[in-house]
Design a protein around this motif. Structure first.
Motif, PDB file in Angstrom:
ATOM      1  N   VAL A 156     -32.776 -16.695  44.491  1.00 51.50           N
ATOM      2  CA  VAL A 156     -32.779 -15.101  44.932  1.00 51.50           C
ATOM      3  C   VAL A 156     -32.784 -14.932  46.758  1.00 51.50           C
ATOM      4  N   GLY A 157     -34.010 -16.326  47.580  1.00 52.18           N
ATOM      5  CA  GLY A 157     -34.363 -16.272  48.479  1.00 52.18           C
ATOM      6  C   GLY A 157     -33.452 -16.653  49.762  1.00 52.18           C
ATOM      7  N   ILE A 158     -33.030 -17.748  48.773  1.00 50.97           N
ATOM      8  CA  ILE A 158     -32.093 -18.138  49.795  1.00 50.97           C
ATOM      9  C   ILE A 158     -30.988 -17.918  50.040  1.00 50.97           C
ATOM     10  N   LEU A 159     -30.196 -16.757  48.872  1.00 50.63           N
ATOM     11  CA  LEU A 159     -29.084 -16.897  49.377  1.00 50.63           C
ATOM     12  C   LEU A 159     -29.450 -15.206  50.329  1.00 50.63           C
ATOM     13  N   THR A 160     -30.971 -14.963  49.837  1.00 48.13           N
ATOM     14  CA  THR A 160     -31.071 -13.636  51.354  1.00 48.13           C
ATOM     15  C   THR A 160     -31.196 -14.200  52.517  1.00 48.13           C
ATOM     16  N   THR A 161     -31.649 -15.592  52.580  1.00 46.81           N
ATOM     17  CA  THR A 161     -31.292 -15.970  53.865  1.00 46.81           C
ATOM     18  C   THR A 161     -30.310 -16.306  54.692  1.00 46.81           C
ATOM     19  N   GLN A 180     -28.420 -13.277  55.977  1.00 47.95           N
ATOM     20  CA  GLN A 180     -29.095 -12.651  57.168  1.00 47.95           C
ATOM     21  C   GLN A 180     -27.450 -13.147  58.357  1.00 47.95           C
ATOM     22  N   SER A 181     -27.597 -12.565  59.181  1.00 49.00           N
ATOM     23  CA  SER A 181     -27.067 -13.078  60.503  1.00 49.00           C
ATOM     24  C   SER A 181     -27.552 -12.795  61.459  1.00 49.00           C
ATOM     25  N   ASN A 182     -27.703 -13.535  63.014  1.00 51.40           N
ATOM     26  CA  ASN A 182     -28.378 -13.172  63.556  1.00 51.40           C
ATOM     27  C   ASN A 182     -29.835 -13.023  63.588  1.00 51.40           C
ATOM     28  N   GLY A 183     -30.973 -13.789  62.598  1.00 48.94           N
ATOM     29  CA  GLY A 183     -31.702 -13.529  62.129  1.00 48.94           C
ATOM     30  C   GLY A 183     -31.990 -12.161  61.658  1.00 48.94           C
ATOM     31  N   GLY A 184     -30.830 -11.392  61.699  1.00 50.01           N
ATOM     32  CA  GLY A 184     -31.190  -9.678  60.334  1.00 50.01           C
ATOM     33  C   GLY A 184     -30.346  -9.485  59.686  1.00 50.01           C
ATOM     34  N   TYR A 185     -29.961  -8.659  59.185  1.00 51.48           N
ATOM     35  CA  TYR A 185     -29.510  -7.513  58.057  1.00 51.48           C
ATOM     36  C   TYR A 185     -28.211  -7.186  58.834  1.00 51.48           C
ATOM     37  N   LYS A 186     -27.346  -6.929  58.932  1.00 50.26           N
ATOM     38  CA  LYS A 186     -26.174  -5.843  58.708  1.00 50.26           C
ATOM     39  C   LYS A 186     -26.288  -5.029  58.340  1.00 50.26           C
ATOM     40  N   TYR A 187     -26.609  -5.729  57.013  1.00 54.42           N
ATOM     41  CA  TYR A 187     -26.568  -4.378  55.623  1.00 54.42           C
ATOM     42  C   TYR A 187     -28.182  -3.683  55.698  1.00 54.42           C
ATOM     43  N   ASP A 188     -28.166  -2.621  54.556  1.00 52.36           N
ATOM     44  CA  ASP A 188     -29.978  -1.553  54.801  1.00 52.36           C
ATOM     45  C   ASP A 188     -30.140  -2.264  52.897  1.00 52.36           C
ATOM     46  N   SER A 193     -21.107  -8.748  53.055  1.00 56.19           N
ATOM     47  CA  SER A 193     -20.347  -9.617  52.849  1.00 56.19           C
ATOM     48  C   SER A 193     -20.446 -10.657  51.180  1.00 56.19           C
ATOM     49  N   ILE A 194     -19.953 -11.443  51.007  1.00 62.23           N
ATOM     50  CA  ILE A 194     -18.965 -12.010  49.989  1.00 62.23           C
ATOM     51  C   ILE A 194     -21.421 -12.510  49.387  1.00 62.23           C
ATOM     52  N   THR A 195     -22.155 -13.029  50.502  1.00 59.97           N
ATOM     53  CA  THR A 195     -23.118 -13.448  50.288  1.00 59.97           C
ATOM     54  C   THR A 195     -23.994 -12.254  49.943  1.00 59.97           C
ATOM     55  N   THR A 196     -23.760 -10.915  50.861  1.00 56.60           N
ATOM     56  CA  THR A 196     -24.658  -9.980  50.301  1.00 56.60           C
ATOM     57  C   THR A 196     -24.388  -9.643  48.167  1.00 56.60           C
ATOM     58  N   TRP A 197     -23.385  -9.798  48.413  1.00 52.27           N
ATOM     59  CA  TRP A 197     -22.751  -9.646  46.937  1.00 52.27           C
ATOM     60  C   TRP A 197     -23.415 -10.629  45.935  1.00 52.27           C
ATOM     61  N   LEU A 198     -23.626 -11.483  46.776  1.00 50.39           N
ATOM     62  CA  LEU A 198     -24.350 -12.869  45.747  1.00 50.39           C
ATOM     63  C   LEU A 198     -25.104 -12.392  45.258  1.00 50.39           C
TER      64      LEU A 198
END
Lengths: 353, 353
Positions: free
Chosen positions: A18-23, A26-34, A251-256
């Motif tokens: 979970v933590g790894i996928l969450t990291t 991120q893009s440019n150190g921030g979340y593009k999604y809510d 993104s796909i990662t977010t879905w993961l």
């Protein structure tokens, strides 16, 4: 014992991702999604999967009896409510202490879980098992000690007293939610039933064996939706209502992340069927350490001595808690038969409780 | 058991002062006196005190038999020779690793002592006691983890392989000197005797009960004198021969360091009469932690989380090693009689070995 082990292992593996996928999401150190939409979708995923499993189960078995008693039903939102209070205490704590102190204090949860487990679930623990629980908390704390070269120095011993009190309260709340859920799941199965309420809301024929998990998940969906709506109001609908920004920037990662968070939740529920809160606490700690080790390889983090020490401490704690006591205290001896007799006595004593 | 405890406590208290007094004896961050003279005078102090004690003992009792067999006598300088080799390995190690890595690796000594203790003294340890020994090493290491804000970052995982090998060798040498001394002290008292050599050199009538301590100390004086003479030659007699600069720059604190170092040595010998190398290792570790705690108050050192964690880990290790196994693994139970029977079985098994 076998399923218990598989469930614990799967929980560790999934939750460490979970933590790894969450990291990674991120893009440019921030979340593009809510980020608040992630737990909501994860809860929805959990509800869908467990609904599907239930439906299949119901196809193969006759429908069970249901109860709509308010006395029983009202117990179910309690863990969700505790978590809600916990969230607010969390914010209050962070006004007094910095995040790294907060993270360190979070390990208190391991000890409070042990205490509440003993008090409310009437489970007896040996002195060595108590030591193992404290040692697990020490081990996870050790792994989190800020190393040299890190910019900010933790002000662990200089926070105002309110910060520590709130930290303890937070640990108690978080532990009580877990212990309470176990209490609900392991409580005499016949005395009350959530089937009625669940089938009313979700239109599923609910199996009495699984319903407790579903009640939890259902309240999870409701509370997460409530949070999104609250965010809408506090944010003044700047980005539109929550259902419009639900999948923004995914993104796909977010879905993961969503899938992972959802399956971790399901796995923990599954684990709690075979095991208890202490096993859960150990799984969570191992997952945390695994995340830290994986981060070294994935994100080029520097391996620290404290992580290494923390892992050994947690492994020893694991042994101390779960190994048969006879194995731990027996002296190597040539009188095999005498030692084996003793083993039997201990195993009997252990399984009794 | 009583003397054992008193000796351990006194050893902890005295040896924790050594480091503190040494720091206090510095002026402007350096030593005004030749530090190599301190261990020499401490050894001389030990020899004087133990000689006095022996003399008083001999007044009250009849003279014992003596042996001058070379076969027995030659065993005595071995610990001193091992320490001499150890010192050189220490210097070699420090060419490969920095001091903080060296200090961390020093904790390996605890584990090697356990292993040699098991192998050469034929002492049986339970699985839990092995865990306790490893945990003690982890605890002392944890307390030494460099905190954030410290200037130099330890390169613990990046030293050349030779550094680690030498570190392990160093830990083995230092442990073997301790285990060997215990072997000499606990060896069948009648088989050999140092009385003759001792009384020949020191003109003391040596009691067979105490002679081993004295042999050790005597060789300590000889080797320390040898070191001072070696220093003279390597330094080209710049500051004159060693007896001229012996008391140069000595203050009251320096004398206290000498007295403290001497009494620590005597106390450790006294401790070894009642206890073993593992007790010594625990005493040394506790003394180290006590020194660190006292330094916080005396030298305004900042208390660190890792010191706090290290202390708890070492305390738990102490419990795990010394507490009666029945106390550790018994579940709290109302069936008192059954549990008490089991206690007895365990206590019997423990004291057997």
């Amino acid at each position: 014992m076998e399923w218990y082990f598989v469930a614990a292992l799967l929980t560790i593996l999934t939750s460490s991702q979970v933590g790894i996928l969450t990291t990674l999401s991120q893009s440019n150190g921030g979340y593009k999604y809510d980020y608040a939409t992630v737990p909501f979708l994860a809860e929805a995923f959990k509800l869908a999967v467990s609904g599907l499993l239930l439906w299949r189960e119901c196809q193969n078995s006759s429908p069970r009896r249901m109860t709509t008693e308010w006395k029983s039903v009202r117990l179910y939102p309690i863990p969700s409510i505790i978590y809600l209070i916990h969230n607010n205490v969390q914010f209050a704590t962070l006004t007094y202490v910095d995040t790294s102190t907060y993270q360190i204090m979070g390990n208190l949860k391991i000890v409070t879980t042990g205490i509440l487990f003993r008090l409310f679930l009437q489970r007896k623990l040996s002195y060595l098992q108590w030591m193992a629980i404290v040692l697990l908390a020490i081990g996870t704390t050790t792994s989190q000690v800020k190393g040299c070269g890190e910019s900010s120095c933790e002000s662990l011993f200089s926070a105002p007293i309110q910060g520590y009190m709130l930290g303890i309260l937070s640990a108690c709340l978080s532990a009580s939610a877990g212990v309470y859920t176990e209490f609900l799941m392991k409580k005499n199965n016949d005395s009350f039933d959530m089937d009625a309420l669940l089938s009313y809301i979700t239109n599923f024929q609910v199996d009495s064996h699984n319903h407790k998990v579903h009640a939890d998940i259902l309240f999870g969906v409701i509370f997460n939706m409530a949070r999104l709506i609250l965010d809408d109001f506090t944010g003044g609908f700047e980005n539109g209502p929550w259902w419009q920004r639900l999948l923004n920037g995914y993104s796909i990662t977010t879905w993961l992340v969503v899938l992972n968070l959802g399956s971790t939740g399901l796995l923990v529920s599954w684990l709690m069927k075979y095991a208890d809160n202490i096993v859960k606490v150990y799984s969570t700690s191992m997952a945390m350490l695994l995340t830290m080790v994986l981060s070294i390889y994935l994100f080029n983090f520097k391996p620290t001595l404290q992580l290494f020490l923390g892992i050994i401490i947690c492994m020893m704690s694991l042994h101390m808690y779960f190994a048969p006591p006879s194995m731990l205290v027996d002296l190597p001896s040539t009188e095999k038969s005498a030692s084996e007799n003793l083993n039997e006595v201990y195993v009997e004593r252990r399984t009794d409780s």
